[in-house]
Design a protein around this motif. Structure first.
Motif, PDB file in Angstrom:
ATOM      1  N   ASP A   1     113.800  37.955  46.093  1.00 43.36           N
ATOM      2  CA  ASP A   1     114.690  36.795  46.078  1.00 43.36           C
ATOM      3  C   ASP A   1     114.846  36.350  47.530  1.00 43.36           C
ATOM      4  OD1 ASP A   1     116.885  35.051  46.111  1.00 43.36           O
ATOM      5  OD2 ASP A   1     117.930  36.095  44.499  1.00 43.36           O
ATOM      6  N   LEU A   2     114.333  35.167  47.851  1.00 43.85           N
ATOM      7  CA  LEU A   2     114.287  34.716  49.252  1.00 43.85           C
ATOM      8  C   LEU A   2     115.670  34.605  49.895  1.00 43.85           C
ATOM      9  CD1 LEU A   2     111.574  31.898  49.200  1.00 43.85           C
ATOM     10  CD2 LEU A   2     111.361  34.245  50.054  1.00 43.85           C
ATOM     11  N   ARG A   3     116.728  34.585  49.077  1.00 45.57           N
ATOM     12  CA  ARG A   3     118.081  34.398  49.601  1.00 45.57           C
ATOM     13  C   ARG A   3     118.693  35.683  50.147  1.00 45.57           C
ATOM     14  NH1 ARG A   3     120.778  32.195  44.251  1.00 45.57           N
ATOM     15  NH2 ARG A   3     119.756  34.109  43.565  1.00 45.57           N
ATOM     16  N   VAL A   4     118.195  36.816  49.629  1.00 45.20           N
ATOM     17  CA  VAL A   4     118.869  38.089  49.920  1.00 45.20           C
ATOM     18  C   VAL A   4     117.865  39.223  50.124  1.00 45.20           C
ATOM     19  CG1 VAL A   4     120.916  37.455  48.564  1.00 45.20           C
ATOM     20  CG2 VAL A   4     119.051  38.654  47.437  1.00 45.20           C
ATOM     21  N   VAL A   5     118.348  40.332  50.693  1.00 40.27           N
ATOM     22  CA  VAL A   5     117.572  41.571  50.736  1.00 40.27           C
ATOM     23  C   VAL A   5     118.323  42.585  49.877  1.00 40.27           C
ATOM     24  CG1 VAL A   5     116.599  43.378  52.194  1.00 40.27           C
ATOM     25  CG2 VAL A   5     116.904  41.054  53.125  1.00 40.27           C
ATOM     26  N   LYS A   6     117.594  43.217  48.954  1.00 49.63           N
ATOM     27  CA  LYS A   6     118.249  44.196  48.076  1.00 49.63           C
ATOM     28  C   LYS A   6     117.700  45.587  48.338  1.00 49.63           C
ATOM     29  CE  LYS A   6     119.375  41.058  44.354  1.00 49.63           C
ATOM     30  NZ  LYS A   6     119.038  40.512  43.077  1.00 49.63           N
ATOM     31  N   ASN A   7     118.481  46.593  47.981  1.00 48.09           N
ATOM     32  CA  ASN A   7     117.972  47.964  48.057  1.00 48.09           C
ATOM     33  C   ASN A   7     117.407  48.366  46.693  1.00 48.09           C
ATOM     34  OD1 ASN A   7     120.137  48.600  46.422  1.00 48.09           O
ATOM     35  ND2 ASN A   7     121.332  49.577  48.036  1.00 48.09           N
ATOM     36  N   ARG A   8     116.973  49.582  46.596  1.00 52.40           N
ATOM     37  CA  ARG A   8     116.384  50.117  45.378  1.00 52.40           C
ATOM     38  C   ARG A   8     117.299  49.998  44.159  1.00 52.40           C
ATOM     39  NH1 ARG A   8     112.266  54.180  44.823  1.00 52.40           N
ATOM     40  NH2 ARG A   8     111.716  54.729  46.933  1.00 52.40           N
ATOM     41  N   ARG A   9     118.599  50.134  44.409  1.00 52.63           N
ATOM     42  CA  ARG A   9     119.555  50.077  43.289  1.00 52.63           C
ATOM     43  C   ARG A   9     119.891  48.648  42.879  1.00 52.63           C
ATOM     44  NH1 ARG A   9     121.690  54.183  46.401  1.00 52.63           N
ATOM     45  NH2 ARG A   9     123.314  52.882  47.309  1.00 52.63           N
ATOM     46  N   GLY A  10     119.233  47.684  43.519  1.00 53.38           N
ATOM     47  CA  GLY A  10     119.467  46.286  43.155  1.00 53.38           C
ATOM     48  C   GLY A  10     120.693  45.694  43.834  1.00 53.38           C
ATOM     49  N   GLU A  11     121.264  46.424  44.803  1.00 55.79           N
ATOM     50  CA  GLU A  11     122.440  45.897  45.512  1.00 55.79           C
ATOM     51  C   GLU A  11     121.996  45.024  46.680  1.00 55.79           C
ATOM     52  OE1 GLU A  11     124.870  50.070  44.715  1.00 55.79           O
ATOM     53  OE2 GLU A  11     123.753  49.752  46.570  1.00 55.79           O
ATOM     54  N   THR A  12     122.719  43.932  46.897  1.00 58.37           N
ATOM     55  CA  THR A  12     122.412  43.060  48.037  1.00 58.37           C
ATOM     56  C   THR A  12     122.944  43.724  49.305  1.00 58.37           C
ATOM     57  OG1 THR A  12     122.490  41.074  46.681  1.00 58.37           O
ATOM     58  CG2 THR A  12     122.860  40.787  49.038  1.00 58.37           C
ATOM     59  N   ILE A  13     122.035  43.976  50.257  1.00 63.10           N
ATOM     60  CA  ILE A  13     122.490  44.620  51.499  1.00 63.10           C
ATOM     61  C   ILE A  13     122.502  43.641  52.685  1.00 63.10           C
ATOM     62  CG2 ILE A  13     122.009  47.002  50.819  1.00 63.10           C
ATOM     63  CD1 ILE A  13     119.334  46.731  52.368  1.00 63.10           C
ATOM     64  N   TYR A  14     121.786  42.521  52.561  1.00 66.15           N
ATOM     65  CA  TYR A  14     121.842  41.460  53.579  1.00 66.15           C
ATOM     66  C   TYR A  14     121.575  40.114  52.921  1.00 66.15           C
ATOM     67  CZ  TYR A  14     121.247  45.168  57.027  1.00 66.15           C
ATOM     68  OH  TYR A  14     121.410  46.297  57.769  1.00 66.15           O
ATOM     69  N   LEU A  15     122.027  39.038  53.550  1.00 63.07           N
ATOM     70  CA  LEU A  15     121.522  37.704  53.223  1.00 63.07           C
ATOM     71  C   LEU A  15     120.389  37.434  54.219  1.00 63.07           C
ATOM     72  CD1 LEU A  15     124.733  35.486  52.731  1.00 63.07           C
ATOM     73  CD2 LEU A  15     123.547  36.938  51.069  1.00 63.07           C
ATOM     74  N   THR A  16     119.426  36.614  53.860  1.00 62.59           N
ATOM     75  CA  THR A  16     118.308  36.355  54.775  1.00 62.59           C
ATOM     76  C   THR A  16     118.673  35.326  55.851  1.00 62.59           C
ATOM     77  OG1 THR A  16     117.473  34.785  53.156  1.00 62.59           O
ATOM     78  CG2 THR A  16     116.484  36.989  53.155  1.00 62.59           C
ATOM     79  N   THR A  17     119.759  34.577  55.611  1.00 58.15           N
ATOM     80  CA  THR A  17     120.184  33.567  56.597  1.00 58.15           C
ATOM     81  C   THR A  17     121.682  33.711  56.862  1.00 58.15           C
ATOM     82  OG1 THR A  17     120.606  31.995  54.814  1.00 58.15           O
ATOM     83  CG2 THR A  17     118.464  31.824  55.920  1.00 58.15           C
ATOM     84  N   LEU A  18     122.111  33.142  57.981  1.00 57.58           N
ATOM     85  CA  LEU A  18     123.535  33.089  58.319  1.00 57.58           C
ATOM     86  C   LEU A  18     123.938  31.607  58.246  1.00 57.58           C
ATOM     87  CD1 LEU A  18     125.917  34.842  59.496  1.00 57.58           C
ATOM     88  CD2 LEU A  18     125.127  34.141  61.755  1.00 57.58           C
ATOM     89  N   SER A  19     124.986  31.305  57.488  1.00 58.44           N
ATOM     90  CA  SER A  19     125.383  29.902  57.325  1.00 58.44           C
ATOM     91  C   SER A  19     126.637  29.565  58.117  1.00 58.44           C
ATOM     92  CB  SER A  19     125.660  29.590  55.845  1.00 58.44           C
ATOM     93  OG  SER A  19     124.479  29.626  55.076  1.00 58.44           O
ATOM     94  N   HIS A  20     126.664  28.336  58.645  1.00 58.62           N
ATOM     95  CA  HIS A  20     127.884  27.769  59.215  1.00 58.62           C
ATOM     96  C   HIS A  20     128.069  26.378  58.611  1.00 58.62           C
ATOM     97  CE1 HIS A  20     124.776  26.105  62.010  1.00 58.62           C
ATOM     98  NE2 HIS A  20     125.530  25.035  61.900  1.00 58.62           N
ATOM     99  N   LEU A  21     129.129  25.684  58.984  1.00 60.44           N
ATOM    100  CA  LEU A  21     129.389  24.340  58.448  1.00 60.44           C
ATOM    101  C   LEU A  21     129.183  23.318  59.556  1.00 60.44           C
ATOM    102  CD1 LEU A  21     132.648  25.100  56.389  1.00 60.44           C
ATOM    103  CD2 LEU A  21     130.261  25.495  55.759  1.00 60.44           C
ATOM    104  N   ARG A  22     128.546  22.208  59.188  1.00 67.05           N
ATOM    105  CA  ARG A  22     128.260  21.193  60.202  1.00 67.05           C
ATOM    106  C   ARG A  22     128.524  19.786  59.650  1.00 67.05           C
ATOM    107  NH1 ARG A  22     123.363  21.395  64.363  1.00 67.05           N
ATOM    108  NH2 ARG A  22     123.476  23.611  63.889  1.00 67.05           N
TER     109      ARG A  22
END
Ligand code: MAN
Length: 360
Positions: free
Chosen positions: A98-119
């Motif tokens: 899933d390009l939005r997130v990085v998951k571990n073996r257990r299917g848990e999201t451990i990082y997002l692939t991007t950092l968002s701010h508001l503009r």
């Protein structure tokens, strides 16, 4: 065969209005992957979009994935306040599918692939936008280390109130900002604990109370469905009530969440919301809520009034998503601004009346 209800949704010929290429990254060696899911407001004679800008360090090593995380104790938003985590693309314990997130073996999201701010982006005609060169609101503190996302803007009296998702390893919470001019913003704090998102505030008090629609994400028991709550001061929220649920099958059978600020009509509050199916296809539907008791659903659209169909909606970073966070209404005509494929921003116009015809 089921006949698909059609309304005359007119997509802007200039779509997508804003793409990642139009946005200057926060840091020289970063890249913008998304400028989408924007909150919308009319401020003076301008249409203001508050874009969610998703970015990351430019990826230079094909064997590695680098993800940005804000340091919990960072005092500002500079390259030194961001920690770049380097991950091995072939690490068997990690799942990058899933390009939005990085998951571990257990299917848990451990990082997002991007950092968002508001503009902020500004326009006089609602279609051609000038985008600020710098971030307008940046993530800050331990509850926003993975970024801030999906703002919704409600004007109440002379202030614009902005609700947004505050994302960190502690979960997705809901934050509140206020501004009068989209130049300086005041942080009003965290108004809902994780996991909750898709919060829209009603534009006026109802029976003396501020009201919101929110979307908890229960684990185990319960589903991601819409709730309603009230507050005396916009900060303390209570009297939570279940508002409406997902359907058994079809376009809104996996999750639903509020999209745009409820539109006051003679018949009730019209709330444009998103629904997704198990294949993560996001469409837009509408529900009519009682004017004096918005916790009461009068009718909802059985089918979406808008689905990902245009080329820019069916291809892209996370294809098959139309996701609106704001709209402008003039003389019964709605201009809805929406994120496409978690990548760009588009607009579409339609008559309120036509949405009413779909309500059941
Ligand atoms: C979630 C949110 C949105 C995003 C959709 C589709 O509902 O995080 O930001 O647009 O997923 O990815």
């Amino acid at each position: 065969m089921r006949v698909k209800p059609q309304i005359g949704v007119r997509r802007s010929p200039l779509n997508p209005l804003i793409t990642p290429a139009d946005v200057k990254p926060s840091f020289p060696d970063w890249e913008v992957l998304g400028a989408f899911n924007a909150g919308v407001a009319e401020c003076g004679d301008e249409i203001v979009l508050l874009l969610r800008v998703a970015e990351r360090p430019r990826q230079t090593d094909p064997g590695k994935v680098t993800v940005p995380v804000l340091r919990a104790d960072a005092s500002g938003f500079g390259e030194s306040s961001v920690c770049i985590v380097e991950l091995d693309r072939i690490d068997p314990d990690l799942d990058f599918s899933d390009l939005r997130v990085v998951k571990n073996r257990r299917g848990e999201t451990i990082y997002l692939t991007t950092l968002s701010h508001l503009r902020v982006a500004r326009s006089r005609d609602g279609e051609r936008f000038t985008i600020d060169e710098q971030p307008s609101v940046v993530p800050a503190g331990p509850l926003e280390t993975w970024g801030i996302e999906d703002p919704r803007i409600t004007k109440i009296d002379d202030r614009f109130l902005v609700t947004y998702s505050a994302v960190s390893e502690k979960g997705v919470a809901v934050g509140l900002l206020s501004t009068r001019d989209f130049r300086s913003f005041t942080r009003e704090g965290t108004i809902l604990a994780p996991t909750n998102k898709d919060v829209v505030l009603f534009p006026e008090k109802i029976n003396g109370k501020y009201m919101m629609v929110h979307r908890p994400v229960p684990e185990g028991i319960g589903k991601p469905e819409m709730w309603i709550a009230e507050s005396p001061d916009l900060i303390h929220w209570g009297n939570h009530r279940f508002l409406m649920g997902i359907s058994e099958s079809g376009w809104d059978s996996a999750r639903i969440g509020a999209g745009c600020v409820p539109i006051r009509t003679d018949e009730g509050w019209l709330l444009l919301y998103h629904g997704a199916d198990s294949g993560h296809r996001y469409c837009m539907g509408a529900v009519l809520l009682d004017l004096n008791d918005p916790g009461r659903v009068i009718a909802r659209t059985a089918e979406p009034f808008m689905s990902p169909e245009a080329e820019y909606e069916t291809t892209g970073f996370f294809a098959g998503v139309v996701f609106a966070c704001g709209a402008i209404v003039k003389d019964g005509r709605v201009t809805m601004y929406y994120g496409v494929s978690d990548e760009s921003t588009a607009s579409a116009t339609f008559q309120l009346e036509e949405v009413f015809n779909l309500l059941k």
